[in-house]
Design a protein around this motif. Structure first.
Motif, PDB file in Angstrom:
ATOM      1  N   LEU A 158      45.964  31.520  30.421  1.00 28.92           N
ATOM      2  CA  LEU A 158      44.997  32.474  30.945  1.00 28.92           C
ATOM      3  C   LEU A 158      44.498  32.017  32.309  1.00 28.92           C
ATOM      4  O   LEU A 158      44.355  30.818  32.562  1.00 28.92           O
ATOM      5  CB  LEU A 158      43.808  32.605  29.991  1.00 28.92           C
ATOM      6  N   TYR A 159      44.217  32.967  33.182  1.00 30.79           N
ATOM      7  CA  TYR A 159      43.778  32.590  34.529  1.00 30.79           C
ATOM      8  C   TYR A 159      42.462  31.811  34.502  1.00 30.79           C
ATOM      9  O   TYR A 159      42.188  30.994  35.381  1.00 30.79           O
ATOM     10  CB  TYR A 159      43.665  33.809  35.440  1.00 30.79           C
ATOM     11  N   THR A 160      41.653  32.029  33.470  1.00 27.05           N
ATOM     12  CA  THR A 160      40.382  31.306  33.375  1.00 27.05           C
ATOM     13  C   THR A 160      40.594  29.821  33.087  1.00 27.05           C
ATOM     14  O   THR A 160      39.679  29.011  33.301  1.00 27.05           O
ATOM     15  CB  THR A 160      39.513  31.917  32.262  1.00 27.05           C
ATOM     16  N   ASP A 161      41.777  29.460  32.600  1.00 22.61           N
ATOM     17  CA  ASP A 161      42.065  28.061  32.260  1.00 22.61           C
ATOM     18  C   ASP A 161      42.870  27.350  33.340  1.00 22.61           C
ATOM     19  O   ASP A 161      43.207  26.175  33.176  1.00 22.61           O
ATOM     20  CB  ASP A 161      42.856  27.991  30.942  1.00 22.61           C
ATOM     21  N   GLN A 162      43.213  28.037  34.416  1.00 19.19           N
ATOM     22  CA  GLN A 162      44.125  27.478  35.408  1.00 19.19           C
ATOM     23  C   GLN A 162      43.379  26.984  36.650  1.00 19.19           C
ATOM     24  O   GLN A 162      42.271  27.429  36.957  1.00 19.19           O
ATOM     25  CB  GLN A 162      45.160  28.530  35.815  1.00 19.19           C
ATOM     26  N   GLY A 163      44.043  26.064  37.359  1.00 16.43           N
ATOM     27  CA  GLY A 163      43.560  25.594  38.641  1.00 16.43           C
ATOM     28  C   GLY A 163      44.264  26.302  39.780  1.00 16.43           C
ATOM     29  O   GLY A 163      45.190  27.085  39.575  1.00 16.43           O
ATOM     30  N   LEU A 165      46.374  26.632  43.480  1.00 17.23           N
ATOM     31  CA  LEU A 165      47.468  26.001  44.213  1.00 17.23           C
ATOM     32  C   LEU A 165      46.907  24.958  45.188  1.00 17.23           C
ATOM     33  O   LEU A 165      45.785  25.117  45.678  1.00 17.23           O
ATOM     34  CB  LEU A 165      48.245  27.065  44.996  1.00 17.23           C
ATOM     35  N   PRO A 166      47.641  23.891  45.470  1.00 19.81           N
ATOM     36  CA  PRO A 166      48.978  23.561  44.970  1.00 19.81           C
ATOM     37  C   PRO A 166      48.974  22.776  43.666  1.00 19.81           C
ATOM     38  O   PRO A 166      50.016  22.544  43.075  1.00 19.81           O
ATOM     39  CB  PRO A 166      49.556  22.712  46.099  1.00 19.81           C
ATOM     40  N   GLY A 167      47.788  22.341  43.210  1.00 20.20           N
ATOM     41  CA  GLY A 167      47.729  21.573  41.982  1.00 20.20           C
ATOM     42  C   GLY A 167      47.822  22.410  40.729  1.00 20.20           C
ATOM     43  O   GLY A 167      48.193  21.918  39.662  1.00 20.20           O
ATOM     44  N   GLY A 168      47.471  23.690  40.837  1.00 23.09           N
ATOM     45  CA  GLY A 168      47.550  24.621  39.708  1.00 23.09           C
ATOM     46  C   GLY A 168      48.419  25.809  40.048  1.00 23.09           C
ATOM     47  O   GLY A 168      49.212  25.766  40.993  1.00 23.09           O
ATOM     48  N   ASP A 169      48.244  26.886  39.299  1.00 20.10           N
ATOM     49  CA  ASP A 169      49.103  28.055  39.476  1.00 20.10           C
ATOM     50  C   ASP A 169      48.381  29.264  40.049  1.00 20.10           C
ATOM     51  O   ASP A 169      49.006  30.298  40.284  1.00 20.10           O
ATOM     52  CB  ASP A 169      49.738  28.449  38.136  1.00 20.10           C
ATOM     53  N   LEU A 170      47.067  29.177  40.256  1.00 21.86           N
ATOM     54  CA  LEU A 170      46.329  30.337  40.759  1.00 21.86           C
ATOM     55  C   LEU A 170      46.556  30.513  42.259  1.00 21.86           C
ATOM     56  O   LEU A 170      46.362  29.588  43.040  1.00 21.86           O
ATOM     57  CB  LEU A 170      44.839  30.191  40.487  1.00 21.86           C
ATOM     58  N   ARG A 171      46.930  31.739  42.643  1.00 24.52           N
ATOM     59  CA  ARG A 171      47.107  32.053  44.069  1.00 24.52           C
ATOM     60  C   ARG A 171      45.961  32.910  44.596  1.00 24.52           C
ATOM     61  O   ARG A 171      45.882  33.178  45.790  1.00 24.52           O
ATOM     62  CB  ARG A 171      48.435  32.771  44.302  1.00 24.52           C
ATOM     63  N   ASP A 172      45.102  33.386  43.706  1.00 25.38           N
ATOM     64  CA  ASP A 172      43.928  34.151  44.108  1.00 25.38           C
ATOM     65  C   ASP A 172      42.726  33.644  43.315  1.00 25.38           C
ATOM     66  O   ASP A 172      42.878  32.974  42.290  1.00 25.38           O
ATOM     67  CB  ASP A 172      44.140  35.646  43.874  1.00 25.38           C
ATOM     68  N   HIS A 173      41.538  33.995  43.796  1.00 26.14           N
ATOM     69  CA  HIS A 173      40.324  33.480  43.173  1.00 26.14           C
ATOM     70  C   HIS A 173      40.063  34.169  41.831  1.00 26.14           C
ATOM     71  O   HIS A 173      40.293  35.374  41.675  1.00 26.14           O
ATOM     72  CB  HIS A 173      39.130  33.689  44.107  1.00 26.14           C
ATOM     73  N   LYS A 174      39.580  33.387  40.880  1.00 18.49           N
ATOM     74  CA  LYS A 174      39.306  33.924  39.541  1.00 18.49           C
ATOM     75  C   LYS A 174      38.339  35.101  39.586  1.00 18.49           C
ATOM     76  O   LYS A 174      38.434  36.022  38.762  1.00 18.49           O
ATOM     77  CB  LYS A 174      38.744  32.827  38.644  1.00 18.49           C
ATOM     78  N   SER A 175      37.426  35.081  40.535  1.00 18.48           N
ATOM     79  CA  SER A 175      36.439  36.155  40.631  1.00 18.48           C
ATOM     80  C   SER A 175      37.072  37.511  40.882  1.00 18.48           C
ATOM     81  O   SER A 175      36.465  38.555  40.603  1.00 18.48           O
ATOM     82  CB  SER A 175      35.440  35.853  41.747  1.00 18.48           C
ATOM     83  N   GLN A 176      38.308  37.524  41.397  1.00 19.62           N
ATOM     84  CA  GLN A 176      38.948  38.782  41.742  1.00 19.62           C
ATOM     85  C   GLN A 176      39.473  39.545  40.533  1.00 19.62           C
ATOM     86  O   GLN A 176      39.942  40.677  40.663  1.00 19.62           O
ATOM     87  CB  GLN A 176      40.066  38.542  42.761  1.00 19.62           C
ATOM     88  N   ALA A 177      39.374  38.937  39.365  1.00 17.41           N
ATOM     89  CA  ALA A 177      39.704  39.673  38.138  1.00 17.41           C
ATOM     90  C   ALA A 177      38.799  40.881  37.961  1.00 17.41           C
ATOM     91  O   ALA A 177      39.181  41.862  37.318  1.00 17.41           O
ATOM     92  CB  ALA A 177      39.601  38.748  36.928  1.00 17.41           C
ATOM     93  N   ARG A 178      37.602  40.826  38.544  1.00 14.70           N
ATOM     94  CA  ARG A 178      36.644  41.924  38.360  1.00 14.70           C
ATOM     95  C   ARG A 178      37.128  43.232  38.971  1.00 14.70           C
ATOM     96  O   ARG A 178      36.598  44.309  38.648  1.00 14.70           O
ATOM     97  CB  ARG A 178      35.293  41.547  38.955  1.00 14.70           C
ATOM     98  N   ARG A 179      38.107  43.169  39.880  1.00 22.53           N
ATOM     99  CA  ARG A 179      38.586  44.392  40.521  1.00 22.53           C
ATOM    100  C   ARG A 179      39.543  45.188  39.632  1.00 22.53           C
ATOM    101  O   ARG A 179      39.941  46.297  39.989  1.00 22.53           O
ATOM    102  CB  ARG A 179      39.275  44.057  41.845  1.00 22.53           C
ATOM    103  N   ALA A 180      39.915  44.649  38.504  1.00 16.50           N
ATOM    104  CA  ALA A 180      40.839  45.344  37.601  1.00 16.50           C
ATOM    105  C   ALA A 180      40.065  46.164  36.574  1.00 16.50           C
ATOM    106  O   ALA A 180      39.025  45.740  36.066  1.00 16.50           O
ATOM    107  CB  ALA A 180      41.737  44.344  36.889  1.00 16.50           C
ATOM    108  N   GLY A 181      40.590  47.336  36.271  1.00 12.77           N
ATOM    109  CA  GLY A 181      40.017  48.130  35.190  1.00 12.77           C
ATOM    110  C   GLY A 181      40.503  47.679  33.832  1.00 12.77           C
ATOM    111  O   GLY A 181      39.804  47.792  32.821  1.00 12.77           O
ATOM    112  N   ILE A 182      41.751  47.154  33.808  1.00 13.56           N
ATOM    113  CA  ILE A 182      42.375  46.671  32.581  1.00 13.56           C
ATOM    114  C   ILE A 182      42.851  45.244  32.807  1.00 13.56           C
ATOM    115  O   ILE A 182      43.472  44.939  33.825  1.00 13.56           O
ATOM    116  CB  ILE A 182      43.597  47.531  32.194  1.00 13.56           C
ATOM    117  N   ILE A 183      42.568  44.362  31.855  1.00 17.74           N
ATOM    118  CA  ILE A 183      43.162  43.018  31.834  1.00 17.74           C
ATOM    119  C   ILE A 183      44.120  42.979  30.655  1.00 17.74           C
ATOM    120  O   ILE A 183      43.708  43.192  29.503  1.00 17.74           O
ATOM    121  CB  ILE A 183      42.089  41.926  31.696  1.00 17.74           C
TER     122      ILE A 183
END
Length: 329
Positions: A158-163, A165-183
Motif C-alpha cells: 500500500l502507498y501508505t506503507d511505502q517510502g 524514491l530512490p530508497g522506496g517506490d513512491l514517485r508522488d507524495h502520499k497526500s496526493q491520494a486525496r485527488r482520487a474519487g476511487i482508491i
C-alpha cells in the motif's frame, strides 16, 4: 536491499520535499491545470511498478456500454515522438507496449500516445469525438485536471506503507491520494472479507467521499496467436518456457504453478525491448508462453507462441461503486 534503502533515505527526504513542493504549486494555482469539455478519467498510482493500470483501463472499456471512449497514454519506451494515433500499421515501437496491447484488443477504441497530455486530449477530441477520454497513468500529470480519478495501490504494498524514491517506490507524495474519487486495492490474493476490508481501508485513511474498492487478478485462458484456446492438458504435456518482461511476474508464476504446469522462467525487466539475438534464442524453443504485454512487444518477430491475459475482478458491490463513479463523469 534494506541496507541500500537506509543509505538512500536522505535522498528520499529530498525527493519527497521536491514532489510536495511541485504539488503545492498546482494546489495553490501557481502552476496552471487545464480542464476539458470532454470528461477525462485518470487511472494512475503513486508508485513505480505494476499496480495494474492497463487491466484497469481495459476493465473500464469493457463496461462503459454505449459510451464512445478514447485512451491517451504517454507511450513509455516507444521509438516515436509527439502525438501518434493507433492504426492498422502502428506497433509497440510506435505506441509503447501497453497502448499497443489496448489497441489490439479494442480495435474500435481510439488509442493515442502523447507525452504532452493536454495536446493529446485536444487532438483526440478533434479526431475521434469521444465522450470519455481515459488518461492512462495520469495521476502525476497535474497540467490536466481530470473529471475523475481512480488511484491504484497493490495489496501488500500500500502507498501508505511505502517510502519515496530512490530508497522506496513512491514517485508522488502520499497526500496526493486525496485527488482520487476511487482508491482501488489491486492484486488481492482473494477478495477480502468485511473485517479485512475495514482494516485495509483504515490504513489508507480515505477522505470523506472517497470510496475504497478491492480487486483480485483473474487470468484468462491460454490462447495461441490465432486466438484459439489451448487446453490445460496440452499445456501439461511438456515443459514450457515462460517469457515475461513485466514489473512483477510473481502472481503469474504462482497461478501457472497452481495449474500444475512445469516451466522455465525467462524473466526480463519491465517494458524490455527484445534484441535480435534474444528473438533468435526464443525461436529455438518450441513451447513458449508469454503475457499480452510481452506479445505486443514481440509482435510478428516471434510466431507459434501462446499468450495469457489478466484482468481485475471486483466484487459485485465494488463494481457498482466503480460504474456509478464513471457514469457520473
Amino acid at each position: 536491499m534494506e541496507v541500500i534503502r537506509k543509505l538512500l533515505w536522505p535522498f528520499s527526504l529530498v525527493y519527497a520535499a521536491a514532489v510536495w513542493l511541485r504539488n503545492q504549486c498546482y494546489d495553490r494555482g501557481w502552476c496552471a491545470s487545464e480542464s476539458f469539455a470532454t470528461p477525462v478519467l485518470s487511472i494512475g498510482n503513486l508508485s513505480v511498478g505494476g499496480t495494474g493500470k492497463t487491466p484497469m483501463v481495459e476493465w473500464v472499456l469493457r463496461r462503459i456500454g454505449a459510451r464512445r471512449a478514447a485512451v491517451l497514454s504517454r507511450g513509455y519506451r516507444r521509438r516515436s515522438k509527439g502525438f501518434v494515433l493507433a492504426g492498422p500499421d502502428t506497433s509497440a515501437d510506435d505506441l509503447g507496449d501497453e497502448p499497443a496491447q489496448i489497441a489490439l484488443k479494442f480495435p474500435k477504441v481510439a488509442v493515442a500516445v502523447d507525452a504532452d497530455r493536454r495536446r493529446g486530449i485536444r487532438k483526440l477530441t478533434h479526431l475521434a469525438s469521444p465522450d470519455l477520454i481515459i488518461l492512462d497513468d495520469g495521476h502525476q500529470h497535474r497540467k490536466v485536471r481530470p473529471s475523475g480519478a481512480i488511484l491504484l495501490t497493490c495489496w501488500g504494498a500500500l502507498y501508505t506503507d511505502q517510502g519515496y524514491l530512490p530508497g522506496g517506490d513512491l514517485r508522488d507524495h502520499k497526500s496526493q491520494a486525496r485527488r482520487a474519487g476511487i482508491i482501488a486495492v489491486t492484486k488481492c490474493p482473494e477478495l477480502p472479507d468485511p473485517e479485512t476490508r475495514a482494516e485495509i481501508t483504515g490504513r489508507l485513511q480515505p477522505d470523506p467521499g472517497q470510496r475504497v474498492v478491492f480487486a483480485r487478478l483473474a487470468y484468462s485462458d491460454v490462447r495461441d496467436t490465432e486466438g484459439r484456446v489451448v487446453s490445460p492438458e496440452e499445456l501439461r504435456k511438456e515443459p514450457l518456457t515462460l517469457v515475461t518482461g513485466i514489473a512483477n511476474p510473481e502472481p503469474l508464476v504462482r497461478h501457472l504453478r497452481s495449474l500444475g504446469l512445469v516451466f522455465e522462467h525467462l524473466e526480463f525487466p519491465d517494458h524490455h525491448r527484445f534484441s535480435p539475438r534474444e528473438i533468435d534464442a526464443l525461436r529455438s524453443r518450441k513451447r513458449i508462453l508469454t503475457t499480452e504485454k510481452d506479445a505486443a512487444r514481440l509482435g510478428s518477430d516471434l510466431t507459434g507462441h501462446w499468450v495469457i491475459g489478466v484482468a481485475h475482478q471486483f466484487g459485485e458491490a465494488d463494481e457498482k461503486v466503480l460504474l456509478d463513479f464513471i457514469d457520473s463523469l
